[in-house]
Design a protein around this motif. Structure first.
Motif, mmCIF file in Angstrom:
data_model
loop_
_atom_site.group_PDB
_atom_site.id
_atom_site.type_symbol
_atom_site.label_atom_id
_atom_site.label_comp_id
_atom_site.label_asym_id
_atom_site.label_seq_id
_atom_site.Cartn_x
_atom_site.Cartn_y
_atom_site.Cartn_z
ATOM 1 N N HIS A 61 -15.741 -10.458 7.148
ATOM 2 C CA HIS A 61 -16.144 -9.628 6.017
ATOM 3 C C HIS A 61 -15.024 -9.677 4.984
ATOM 4 O O HIS A 61 -13.862 -9.454 5.312
ATOM 5 C CB HIS A 61 -16.382 -8.184 6.472
ATOM 6 N N LEU A 62 -15.390 -9.970 3.764
ATOM 7 C CA LEU A 62 -14.416 -10.069 2.679
ATOM 8 C C LEU A 62 -14.703 -8.961 1.678
ATOM 9 O O LEU A 62 -15.820 -8.844 1.180
ATOM 10 C CB LEU A 62 -14.524 -11.439 2.004
ATOM 11 N N TYR A 63 -13.683 -8.142 1.432
ATOM 12 C CA TYR A 63 -13.815 -7.049 0.472
ATOM 13 C C TYR A 63 -12.741 -7.188 -0.590
ATOM 14 O O TYR A 63 -11.620 -7.606 -0.298
ATOM 15 C CB TYR A 63 -13.634 -5.689 1.158
ATOM 16 N N SER A 64 -13.087 -6.809 -1.798
ATOM 17 C CA SER A 64 -12.117 -6.751 -2.881
ATOM 18 C C SER A 64 -11.613 -5.317 -2.971
ATOM 19 O O SER A 64 -12.401 -4.385 -3.116
ATOM 20 C CB SER A 64 -12.767 -7.178 -4.194
ATOM 21 N N SER A 65 -10.322 -5.163 -2.869
ATOM 22 C CA SER A 65 -9.727 -3.838 -2.922
ATOM 23 C C SER A 65 -9.681 -3.341 -4.365
ATOM 24 O O SER A 65 -9.270 -4.079 -5.264
ATOM 25 C CB SER A 65 -8.306 -3.891 -2.355
ATOM 26 N N PRO A 66 -10.059 -2.095 -4.594
ATOM 27 C CA PRO A 66 -9.963 -1.546 -5.941
ATOM 28 C C PRO A 66 -8.510 -1.306 -6.369
ATOM 29 O O PRO A 66 -8.229 -1.152 -7.550
ATOM 30 C CB PRO A 66 -10.728 -0.233 -5.859
ATOM 31 N N THR A 67 -7.603 -1.316 -5.385
ATOM 32 C CA THR A 67 -6.189 -1.056 -5.646
ATOM 33 C C THR A 67 -5.342 -2.097 -4.935
ATOM 34 O O THR A 67 -5.584 -2.392 -3.761
ATOM 35 C CB THR A 67 -5.795 0.348 -5.126
ATOM 36 N N ARG A 68 -4.363 -2.649 -5.631
ATOM 37 C CA ARG A 68 -3.407 -3.540 -4.985
ATOM 38 C C ARG A 68 -2.405 -2.699 -4.225
ATOM 39 O O ARG A 68 -1.990 -1.646 -4.669
ATOM 40 C CB ARG A 68 -2.667 -4.377 -6.013
ATOM 41 N N GLY A 69 -2.001 -3.199 -3.095
ATOM 42 C CA GLY A 69 -0.998 -2.509 -2.285
ATOM 43 C C GLY A 69 -1.363 -2.619 -0.824
ATOM 44 O O GLY A 69 -2.461 -2.235 -0.417
ATOM 45 N N VAL A 70 -0.436 -3.143 -0.042
ATOM 46 C CA VAL A 70 -0.724 -3.441 1.361
ATOM 47 C C VAL A 70 -1.149 -2.200 2.149
ATOM 48 O O VAL A 70 -2.062 -2.270 2.967
ATOM 49 C CB VAL A 70 0.463 -4.184 2.016
ATOM 50 N N SER A 71 -0.528 -1.059 1.915
ATOM 51 C CA SER A 71 -0.895 0.160 2.647
ATOM 52 C C SER A 71 -2.313 0.592 2.304
ATOM 53 O O SER A 71 -3.115 0.903 3.197
ATOM 54 C CB SER A 71 0.083 1.295 2.345
ATOM 55 N N PHE A 72 -2.639 0.598 1.022
ATOM 56 C CA PHE A 72 -3.988 0.956 0.603
ATOM 57 C C PHE A 72 -4.996 -0.020 1.208
ATOM 58 O O PHE A 72 -6.038 0.384 1.723
ATOM 59 C CB PHE A 72 -4.117 0.967 -0.924
ATOM 60 N N GLN A 73 -4.691 -1.311 1.155
ATOM 61 C CA GLN A 73 -5.604 -2.331 1.654
ATOM 62 C C GLN A 73 -5.796 -2.216 3.165
ATOM 63 O O GLN A 73 -6.906 -2.405 3.664
ATOM 64 C CB GLN A 73 -5.103 -3.724 1.265
ATOM 65 N N ARG A 74 -4.742 -1.896 3.917
ATOM 66 C CA ARG A 74 -4.892 -1.700 5.369
ATOM 67 C C ARG A 74 -5.812 -0.513 5.653
ATOM 68 O O ARG A 74 -6.695 -0.598 6.504
ATOM 69 C CB ARG A 74 -3.529 -1.470 6.020
#
Length: 119
Positions: A61-74
Motif C-alpha cells: 500500500h502506497l500513501y502520500s503523507s500530507p506532512t513531511r517528517g519521519v515521525s509523522f509518516q511512521r
C-alpha cells in the motif's frame, strides 16, 4: 492457531535508489503473511514509480503523507496498518530472507510486548 499478520511500515522521502533494495529483501522473505505500507513524504524523485513496480509481489500500500517528517509518516503508517505486529524500517534498511520469520519466532517463544534494536 493462525500465523500473526505483520505490517511493515516504511516512511520515505526521495528514496528511489535505496527503497528497491529493501522491497526486494521483503520479496524474498521465508515468512509471507505480511503487508508493506510505504508512506511517501512528497518525494521529488521517482520513489513513487519505483514503489509501484513491487505491487504485484505482495500486499503493498502506497500513501502520500500530507506532512513531511519521519515521525509523522511512521504514525500515519501505523494508523493504516492492519497487522498484529508492526515493524518500522527506514528505506535504506537491508534484511536477510529469514528476518520476518525470526521476528515471529521471537514473539511466539519469548512473548515480548515489543522489540527494538540498540547499539
Amino acid at each position: 492457531m493462525s500465523q500473526p499478520y505483520i505490517s511493515v511500515i516504511i516512511p520515505c522521502l526521495n528514496e528511489e535508489h535505496f527503497l528497491p533494495h529493501l522491497l526486494k529483501n521483503l520479496n524474498s522473505q521465508t515468512y509471507s503473511n505480511f503487508e508493506v505500507i510505504v508512506i511517501d513524504g512528497q518525494s521529488e524523485d521517482k520513489t513513487v514509480e519505483v514503489t509501484q513496480n513491487f505491487k504485484a509481489k505482495y500486499p503493498l500500500h502506497l500513501y502520500s503523507s500530507p506532512t513531511r517528517g519521519v515521525s509523522f509518516q511512521r504514525n500515519f503508517g501505523a494508523q493504516k496498518a492492519t497487522g498484529e505486529i508492526l515493524i518500522f524500517f527506514d528505506a535504506d534498511t537491508q534484511i536477510p530472507s529469514n528476518y520476518l520469520e525470526k521476528i515471529i519466532t521471537a514473539f511466539k517463544t519469548k512473548k515480548p510486548n515489543f522489540l527494538t534494536t540498540y547499539i
